[in-house]
Enzyme design. Sequence first.
Site, mmCIF file in Angstrom:
data_model
loop_
_atom_site.group_PDB
_atom_site.id
_atom_site.type_symbol
_atom_site.label_atom_id
_atom_site.label_comp_id
_atom_site.label_asym_id
_atom_site.label_seq_id
_atom_site.Cartn_x
_atom_site.Cartn_y
_atom_site.Cartn_z
ATOM 1 N N ASN A 214 1.105 -1.378 0.045
ATOM 2 C CA ASN A 214 -0.185 -0.012 -0.013
ATOM 3 C C ASN A 214 0.444 1.177 0.221
ATOM 4 O O ASN A 214 1.470 1.244 0.497
ATOM 5 C CB ASN A 214 -0.982 0.009 1.210
ATOM 6 C CG ASN A 214 -1.025 -0.716 2.744
ATOM 7 O OD1 ASN A 214 0.417 -0.783 2.658
ATOM 8 N ND2 ASN A 214 -0.612 0.209 3.755
ATOM 9 N N GLU B 31 0.362 5.962 0.680
ATOM 10 C CA GLU B 31 -0.377 6.253 1.356
ATOM 11 C C GLU B 31 -0.609 7.394 0.571
ATOM 12 O O GLU B 31 0.893 7.704 0.281
ATOM 13 C CB GLU B 31 -0.796 6.068 2.335
ATOM 14 C CG GLU B 31 -1.388 5.239 2.896
ATOM 15 C CD GLU B 31 -1.470 5.008 4.702
ATOM 16 O OE1 GLU B 31 -0.957 5.355 5.342
ATOM 17 O OE2 GLU B 31 -2.418 3.631 5.413
ATOM 18 N N CYS C 133 -4.069 0.343 -2.707
ATOM 19 C CA CYS C 133 -3.123 -0.294 -1.448
ATOM 20 C C CYS C 133 -2.872 -1.197 -2.471
ATOM 21 O O CYS C 133 -2.419 -1.029 -3.599
ATOM 22 C CB CYS C 133 -4.979 -1.156 -1.907
ATOM 23 S SG CYS C 133 -6.539 -1.025 -0.769
ATOM 24 N N GLU D 190 -3.072 -4.502 -3.282
ATOM 25 C CA GLU D 190 -3.139 -5.618 -4.299
ATOM 26 C C GLU D 190 -3.726 -4.954 -5.823
ATOM 27 O O GLU D 190 -2.765 -5.478 -6.435
ATOM 28 C CB GLU D 190 -4.892 -6.369 -4.163
ATOM 29 C CG GLU D 190 -4.868 -6.765 -2.863
ATOM 30 C CD GLU D 190 -4.820 -5.476 -1.785
ATOM 31 O OE1 GLU D 190 -4.647 -5.084 -1.480
ATOM 32 O OE2 GLU D 190 -6.096 -6.394 -0.486
ATOM 33 N N CYS E 94 -10.470 -5.017 -0.182
ATOM 34 C CA CYS E 94 -11.194 -4.735 0.329
ATOM 35 C C CYS E 94 -11.717 -4.087 -1.381
ATOM 36 O O CYS E 94 -11.777 -4.783 -2.223
ATOM 37 C CB CYS E 94 -10.674 -2.271 0.214
ATOM 38 S SG CYS E 94 -10.399 -1.856 -1.387
ATOM 39 N N CYS F 26 -10.863 -2.404 -4.449
ATOM 40 C CA CYS F 26 -9.258 -3.538 -4.745
ATOM 41 C C CYS F 26 -10.458 -5.287 -6.073
ATOM 42 O O CYS F 26 -9.877 -5.497 -6.544
ATOM 43 C CB CYS F 26 -8.721 -4.992 -4.080
ATOM 44 S SG CYS F 26 -7.413 -3.002 -3.771
HETATM 45 N N1 THU Z 1 -4.901 -1.652 2.277
HETATM 46 C C1 THU Z 1 -4.803 -2.516 1.476
HETATM 47 O O1 THU Z 1 -3.793 -2.319 1.405
HETATM 48 N N2 THU Z 1 -5.480 -3.468 0.948
HETATM 49 C C2 THU Z 1 -7.136 -3.929 1.633
HETATM 50 O O2 THU Z 1 -7.331 -4.471 1.371
HETATM 51 C C3 THU Z 1 -7.182 -2.914 2.323
HETATM 52 C C4 THU Z 1 -6.923 -1.950 2.926
HETATM 53 C C5 THU Z 1 -4.280 -0.480 2.612
HETATM 54 C C6 THU Z 1 -4.812 0.878 2.418
HETATM 55 C C7 THU Z 1 -4.923 2.278 3.738
HETATM 56 O O3 THU Z 1 -3.166 1.958 3.060
HETATM 57 C C8 THU Z 1 -4.169 0.953 4.676
HETATM 58 O O4 THU Z 1 -4.316 0.024 4.253
HETATM 59 C C9 THU Z 1 -5.449 0.918 5.974
HETATM 60 O O5 THU Z 1 -6.659 1.791 4.908
#
Ligand code: THU
Length: 132
Positions: free
Chosen positions: A42, A44, A53, A55, A90, A93
Amino acid sequence: MTNSELIEKAEKASENSYSPYSKFRVGAALLCDDGEVFTGCNVENASYGATCCAERTAIFSAVAKGKRHFVKIAIAGTSDGSFSSITQPCGVCRQVLSEFCSENFKIILTDSNGIHEMNFSDIFPLPFVLSI
Ligand code: THU
Protein backbone atom coordinates in the site's frame (compact mmCIF):
# COMPACT_ATOMS: atom_id res chain seq x y z
CA MET A 1 4.15 -21.85 -6.09
CA THR A 2 2.51 -22.91 -2.82
CA ASN A 3 0.10 -20.73 -0.89
CA SER A 4 2.61 -20.53 1.90
CA GLU A 5 5.39 -19.32 -0.44
CA LEU A 6 3.03 -16.70 -1.89
CA ILE A 7 2.05 -15.48 1.60
CA GLU A 8 5.75 -15.19 2.46
CA LYS A 9 6.22 -12.94 -0.58
CA ALA A 10 3.21 -10.84 0.44
CA GLU A 11 4.58 -10.44 3.96
CA LYS A 12 7.98 -9.46 2.55
CA ALA A 13 6.33 -6.94 0.19
CA SER A 14 4.59 -5.28 3.16
CA GLU A 15 8.04 -4.17 4.35
CA ASN A 16 8.02 -1.56 1.55
CA SER A 17 4.58 -0.26 2.57
CA TYR A 18 4.38 3.53 2.68
CA SER A 19 1.75 3.97 5.37
CA PRO A 20 2.61 6.91 7.64
CA TYR A 21 -1.10 7.73 8.18
CA SER A 22 -2.76 4.40 8.99
CA LYS A 23 0.45 2.67 10.09
CA PHE A 24 -1.15 -0.47 8.60
CA ARG A 25 1.31 -2.24 6.31
CA VAL A 26 -0.11 -4.41 3.55
CA GLY A 27 1.68 -6.61 1.03
CA ALA A 28 0.26 -8.56 -1.89
CA ALA A 29 1.77 -11.20 -4.16
CA LEU A 30 0.03 -12.00 -7.45
CA LEU A 31 0.81 -15.24 -9.30
CA CYS A 32 0.52 -15.09 -13.11
CA ASP A 33 -0.43 -18.13 -15.19
CA ASP A 34 3.16 -18.28 -16.52
CA GLY A 35 4.54 -18.62 -12.98
CA GLU A 36 5.79 -15.06 -12.56
CA VAL A 37 4.93 -13.28 -9.31
CA PHE A 38 4.27 -9.54 -8.98
CA THR A 39 4.25 -7.97 -5.54
CA GLY A 40 2.81 -4.72 -4.27
CA CYS A 41 2.39 -2.73 -1.08
CA ASN A 42 0.00 0.00 0.00
CA VAL A 43 1.15 3.50 -0.88
CA GLU A 44 -0.61 6.19 1.13
CA ASN A 45 -0.97 9.90 0.45
CA ALA A 46 -1.62 13.01 2.53
CA SER A 47 -4.76 13.32 0.41
CA TYR A 48 -6.09 10.05 1.82
CA GLY A 49 -8.27 9.14 -1.16
CA ALA A 50 -5.20 9.05 -3.39
CA THR A 51 -3.91 6.00 -1.49
CA CYS A 52 -3.36 2.83 -3.51
CA CYS A 53 -3.87 -0.55 -1.83
CA ALA A 54 -1.26 -3.32 -2.03
CA GLU A 55 -3.47 -5.49 -4.27
CA ARG A 56 -3.91 -2.77 -6.87
CA THR A 57 -0.20 -1.90 -6.77
CA ALA A 58 0.53 -5.57 -7.59
CA ILE A 59 -2.08 -5.96 -10.31
CA PHE A 60 -1.25 -2.66 -12.02
CA SER A 61 2.41 -3.52 -11.96
CA ALA A 62 1.68 -6.91 -13.58
CA VAL A 63 -0.60 -5.42 -16.24
CA ALA A 64 2.02 -2.76 -16.98
CA LYS A 65 4.39 -5.63 -17.83
CA GLY A 66 1.88 -7.17 -20.24
CA LYS A 67 0.39 -9.81 -17.90
CA ARG A 68 -3.35 -10.38 -17.95
CA HIS A 69 -3.89 -13.92 -16.71
CA PHE A 70 -3.68 -14.59 -13.01
CA VAL A 71 -4.01 -17.66 -10.81
CA LYS A 72 -4.10 -16.36 -7.24
CA ILE A 73 -3.20 -13.44 -4.99
CA ALA A 74 -1.88 -13.56 -1.42
CA ILE A 75 -2.58 -10.64 0.92
CA ALA A 76 -0.95 -9.95 4.28
CA GLY A 77 -1.55 -6.92 6.51
CA THR A 78 -0.14 -5.89 9.87
CA SER A 79 -0.06 -3.00 12.29
CA ASP A 80 2.39 -4.68 14.67
CA GLY A 81 4.45 -7.02 12.49
CA SER A 82 2.50 -10.13 13.50
CA PHE A 83 0.08 -10.88 10.58
CA SER A 84 -2.23 -12.42 13.19
CA SER A 85 -5.46 -10.94 11.77
CA ILE A 86 -6.87 -11.59 8.34
CA THR A 87 -6.72 -8.76 5.79
CA GLN A 88 -9.51 -9.03 3.23
CA PRO A 89 -9.25 -7.16 -0.06
CA CYS A 90 -11.29 -3.94 -0.07
CA GLY A 91 -14.23 -3.46 -2.44
CA VAL A 92 -12.30 -1.32 -4.90
CA CYS A 93 -9.56 -3.95 -5.19
CA ARG A 94 -12.18 -6.69 -5.68
CA GLN A 95 -13.65 -4.75 -8.60
CA VAL A 96 -10.18 -4.21 -10.09
CA LEU A 97 -9.30 -7.90 -9.67
CA SER A 98 -12.61 -8.89 -11.31
CA GLU A 99 -11.52 -7.20 -14.55
CA PHE A 100 -8.72 -9.72 -15.10
CA CYS A 101 -9.45 -12.76 -12.97
CA SER A 102 -11.21 -15.89 -14.18
CA GLU A 103 -13.76 -18.02 -12.29
CA ASN A 104 -11.03 -20.13 -10.69
CA PHE A 105 -9.02 -17.23 -9.29
CA LYS A 106 -8.14 -17.73 -5.60
CA ILE A 107 -7.57 -15.34 -2.72
CA ILE A 108 -4.95 -16.46 -0.18
CA LEU A 109 -5.16 -14.93 3.29
CA THR A 110 -3.36 -15.47 6.57
CA ASP A 111 -4.02 -15.10 10.29
CA SER A 112 -2.93 -16.74 13.52
CA ASN A 113 -4.87 -19.90 12.55
CA GLY A 114 -2.85 -20.39 9.38
CA ILE A 115 -3.36 -19.85 5.67
CA HIS A 116 -6.82 -19.69 4.09
CA GLU A 117 -7.80 -20.10 0.44
CA MET A 118 -11.04 -18.64 -0.92
CA ASN A 119 -12.68 -18.58 -4.32
CA PHE A 120 -12.73 -15.05 -5.66
CA SER A 121 -16.20 -15.66 -7.10
CA ASP A 122 -17.48 -16.38 -3.55
CA ILE A 123 -16.30 -13.03 -2.17
CA PHE A 124 -17.22 -10.96 -5.23
CA PRO A 125 -20.03 -12.69 -7.11
CA LEU A 126 -21.54 -9.75 -8.97
CA PRO A 127 -18.90 -7.38 -10.37
CA PHE A 128 -19.86 -4.26 -12.22
CA VAL A 129 -19.58 -4.92 -15.98
CA LEU A 130 -19.87 -2.11 -18.50
CA SER A 131 -22.35 -3.00 -21.19
CA ILE A 132 -22.05 -0.49 -24.03
N1 THU B 1 -5.29 -1.49 2.38
C1 THU B 1 -4.73 -2.30 1.45
O1 THU B 1 -3.58 -2.10 1.04
N2 THU B 1 -5.46 -3.34 0.98
C2 THU B 1 -6.74 -3.63 1.36
O2 THU B 1 -7.38 -4.49 0.78
C3 THU B 1 -7.34 -2.92 2.48
C4 THU B 1 -6.64 -1.66 2.87
C5 THU B 1 -4.51 -0.36 2.90
C6 THU B 1 -5.01 0.99 2.46
C7 THU B 1 -4.48 1.88 3.55
O3 THU B 1 -3.16 2.25 3.23
C8 THU B 1 -4.45 0.98 4.78
O4 THU B 1 -4.56 -0.34 4.30
C9 THU B 1 -5.54 1.26 5.78
O5 THU B 1 -6.78 1.27 5.18
